[in-house]
Design a protein around this motif. Structure first.
Motif, PDB file in Angstrom:
ATOM      1  N   UNK A 279     -14.565  -2.078 -22.751  1.00 62.17           N
ATOM      2  CA  UNK A 279     -16.008  -2.262 -22.940  1.00 62.17           C
ATOM      3  C   UNK A 279     -16.453  -3.654 -22.491  1.00 62.17           C
ATOM      4  N   UNK A 280     -15.687  -4.676 -22.868  1.00 58.56           N
ATOM      5  CA  UNK A 280     -16.053  -6.035 -22.479  1.00 58.56           C
ATOM      6  C   UNK A 280     -15.953  -6.221 -20.962  1.00 58.56           C
ATOM      7  N   UNK A 281     -14.958  -5.590 -20.338  1.00 60.77           N
ATOM      8  CA  UNK A 281     -14.867  -5.628 -18.879  1.00 60.77           C
ATOM      9  C   UNK A 281     -16.101  -4.997 -18.256  1.00 60.77           C
ATOM     10  N   UNK A 282     -16.530  -3.874 -18.822  1.00 61.05           N
ATOM     11  CA  UNK A 282     -17.733  -3.200 -18.323  1.00 61.05           C
ATOM     12  C   UNK A 282     -18.952  -4.101 -18.457  1.00 61.05           C
ATOM     13  N   UNK A 283     -19.096  -4.752 -19.594  1.00 59.05           N
ATOM     14  CA  UNK A 283     -20.240  -5.636 -19.821  1.00 59.05           C
ATOM     15  C   UNK A 283     -20.267  -6.769 -18.797  1.00 59.05           C
ATOM     16  N   UNK A 284     -19.115  -7.388 -18.588  1.00 56.83           N
ATOM     17  CA  UNK A 284     -19.062  -8.547 -17.704  1.00 56.83           C
ATOM     18  C   UNK A 284     -19.286  -8.159 -16.242  1.00 56.83           C
ATOM     19  N   UNK A 285     -18.690  -7.050 -15.807  1.00 59.98           N
ATOM     20  CA  UNK A 285     -18.869  -6.643 -14.415  1.00 59.98           C
ATOM     21  C   UNK A 285     -20.294  -6.147 -14.172  1.00 59.98           C
TER      22      UNK A 285
ATOM     23  N   UNK B  99      -0.642   1.701  -0.491  1.00 54.13           N
ATOM     24  CA  UNK B  99      -2.064   1.598  -0.169  1.00 54.13           C
ATOM     25  C   UNK B  99      -2.363   0.188   0.357  1.00 54.13           C
ATOM     26  N   UNK B 100      -1.875  -0.137   1.556  1.00 55.16           N
ATOM     27  CA  UNK B 100      -1.995  -1.516   2.050  1.00 55.16           C
ATOM     28  C   UNK B 100      -3.417  -1.980   2.297  1.00 55.16           C
ATOM     29  N   UNK B 101      -4.357  -1.067   2.435  1.00 54.38           N
ATOM     30  CA  UNK B 101      -5.753  -1.467   2.655  1.00 54.38           C
ATOM     31  C   UNK B 101      -6.456  -1.827   1.346  1.00 54.38           C
ATOM     32  N   UNK B 102      -5.773  -1.601   0.219  1.00 52.19           N
ATOM     33  CA  UNK B 102      -6.365  -1.872  -1.088  1.00 52.19           C
ATOM     34  C   UNK B 102      -5.663  -3.041  -1.766  1.00 52.19           C
ATOM     35  N   UNK B 103      -6.369  -3.711  -2.656  1.00 52.11           N
ATOM     36  CA  UNK B 103      -5.772  -4.764  -3.477  1.00 52.11           C
ATOM     37  C   UNK B 103      -5.416  -4.123  -4.823  1.00 52.11           C
ATOM     38  N   UNK B 104      -4.124  -4.001  -5.087  1.00 50.98           N
ATOM     39  CA  UNK B 104      -3.640  -3.312  -6.287  1.00 50.98           C
ATOM     40  C   UNK B 104      -2.850  -4.310  -7.125  1.00 50.98           C
ATOM     41  N   UNK B 105      -3.364  -4.652  -8.275  1.00 56.23           N
ATOM     42  CA  UNK B 105      -2.738  -5.652  -9.128  1.00 56.23           C
ATOM     43  C   UNK B 105      -2.789  -5.222 -10.591  1.00 56.23           C
ATOM     44  N   UNK B 106      -1.976  -5.867 -11.396  1.00 56.78           N
ATOM     45  CA  UNK B 106      -1.971  -5.626 -12.837  1.00 56.78           C
ATOM     46  C   UNK B 106      -2.345  -6.919 -13.555  1.00 56.78           C
ATOM     47  N   UNK B 107      -3.112  -6.772 -14.627  1.00 56.05           N
ATOM     48  CA  UNK B 107      -3.581  -7.917 -15.399  1.00 56.05           C
ATOM     49  C   UNK B 107      -3.051  -7.853 -16.822  1.00 56.05           C
ATOM     50  N   UNK B 108      -2.565  -8.987 -17.303  1.00 56.08           N
ATOM     51  CA  UNK B 108      -2.153  -9.142 -18.695  1.00 56.08           C
ATOM     52  C   UNK B 108      -3.274  -9.846 -19.454  1.00 56.08           C
ATOM     53  N   UNK B 109      -3.942  -9.152 -20.393  1.00 53.27           N
ATOM     54  CA  UNK B 109      -5.037  -9.793 -21.125  1.00 53.27           C
ATOM     55  C   UNK B 109      -4.567 -10.839 -22.132  1.00 53.27           C
TER      56      UNK B 109
ATOM     57  N   UNK C 292     -10.448 -10.579 -21.109  1.00 55.67           N
ATOM     58  CA  UNK C 292     -10.826  -9.897 -19.867  1.00 55.67           C
ATOM     59  C   UNK C 292     -10.936 -10.828 -18.665  1.00 55.67           C
ATOM     60  N   UNK C 293     -10.648 -12.095 -18.839  1.00 55.17           N
ATOM     61  CA  UNK C 293     -10.785 -13.047 -17.730  1.00 55.17           C
ATOM     62  C   UNK C 293     -10.004 -12.624 -16.494  1.00 55.17           C
ATOM     63  N   UNK C 294      -8.742 -12.264 -16.676  1.00 53.56           N
ATOM     64  CA  UNK C 294      -7.910 -11.932 -15.513  1.00 53.56           C
ATOM     65  C   UNK C 294      -8.299 -10.585 -14.918  1.00 53.56           C
ATOM     66  N   UNK C 295      -8.701  -9.650 -15.768  1.00 51.73           N
ATOM     67  CA  UNK C 295      -9.147  -8.349 -15.267  1.00 51.73           C
ATOM     68  C   UNK C 295     -10.367  -8.533 -14.367  1.00 51.73           C
ATOM     69  N   UNK C 296     -11.329  -9.306 -14.847  1.00 56.13           N
ATOM     70  CA  UNK C 296     -12.555  -9.541 -14.071  1.00 56.13           C
ATOM     71  C   UNK C 296     -12.233 -10.272 -12.768  1.00 56.13           C
TER      72      UNK C 296
END
Length: 232
Positions: free
Chosen positions: A16-22, A175-185, A205-209
């Motif tokens: 939810x917080x990620x949604x709010x910030x984005x 998927x080399x045309x995409x940026x695919x990463x994982x975030x640790x909150x 959510x800082x790293x996710x955003x």
């Protein structure tokens, strides 16, 4: 052109917080949630769109993909946030059914959602996938920091996030045309841990955003937190 962003499990907590910030950053946000009433209520409060999406149900995932296809025709950012902790029990006392439940949401759910939305992501000029992982997924940190107390770190949850890290790496190469990463909150106060934690959902959510807003030439295949790359 605004980014079209889907966040799973986003009616509360980190999602939810990620949604709010984005949304505040200018994204056109769609939140996914299993419960239609709670999901729609959260979307209304945030001023974003809602789609019913149960990551453990392929038909639900496919219906959500069709909905976003019809509404937007593309997807720029996918945040795979939906997750559960599973049982709090020592590893020798859990059952295979316990493990299956956790993996069905935290790992297989990511596969279901990602694969269903790849065609929409391919329509984006700068597609990004962010998988929400955890610091307890790190083999290095588990040993160095002694993450062995099942009262604090449920073993099945940690295992599922370790597998998610590898899945993230595999997708980044597939998927080399995409940026695919994982975030640790980090250790964030949410319902998932009973409101315990070292910081609130905004900091969590800082790293996710950050990863959801990186440029097309940004990193891919990484697992990181707000301090940098997580030692695996």
């Amino acid at each position: 052109m605004n980014d079209i962003t889907l966040i799973t499990g986003a009616n509360k907590g980190i999602g939810r917080e990620t949604a709010r910030r984005l949304h505040e950053a200018g994204h056109t946000v769609v939140i996914g949630a299993r419960d239609p009433e709670r999901g729609q209520a959260a979307a209304d409060e945030l001023g974003v769109a809602f789609v019913q999406l149960d990551v453990t149900d392929q038909a639900s995932v496919d219906a959500a993909a069709r909905h976003i296809t019809d509404e937007h025709g593309r997807l720029d950012v996918l945040v795979n946030n939906a997750g559960i902790t599973g049982v709090f029990a020592s590893i020798e006392r859990v059952t295979a059914d316990d493990a299956q439940q956790v993996l069905d949401t935290n790992l297989l759910g990511v596969i279901r959602v990602t694969n269903a939305f790849v065609p929409l992501l391919e329509q984006s000029a700068s597609p990004r996938i962010v998988n929400v992982s955890s610091g307890v997924s790190s083999l290095h940190d588990t040993i160095e920091n002694g993450y062995f107390d099942w009262h604090t770190v449920p073993p099945l949850y940690a295992m599922s996030k370790t597998a998610l890290n590898m899945l993230t790496l595999k997708y980044s190469r597939a998927l080399p045309s995409m940026r695919v990463n994982a975030a640790d909150p980090g250790y964030t106060r949410t319902d998932l841990n009973g409101g315990e934690g070292a910081h609130d959902v905004t900091e969590g959510t800082d790293e996710i955003v950050r990863l959801a807003t990186i440029a097309a030439d940004g990193p891919t295949g990484t697992v990181s937190n707000s301090q940098g790359i997580l030692p695996w």
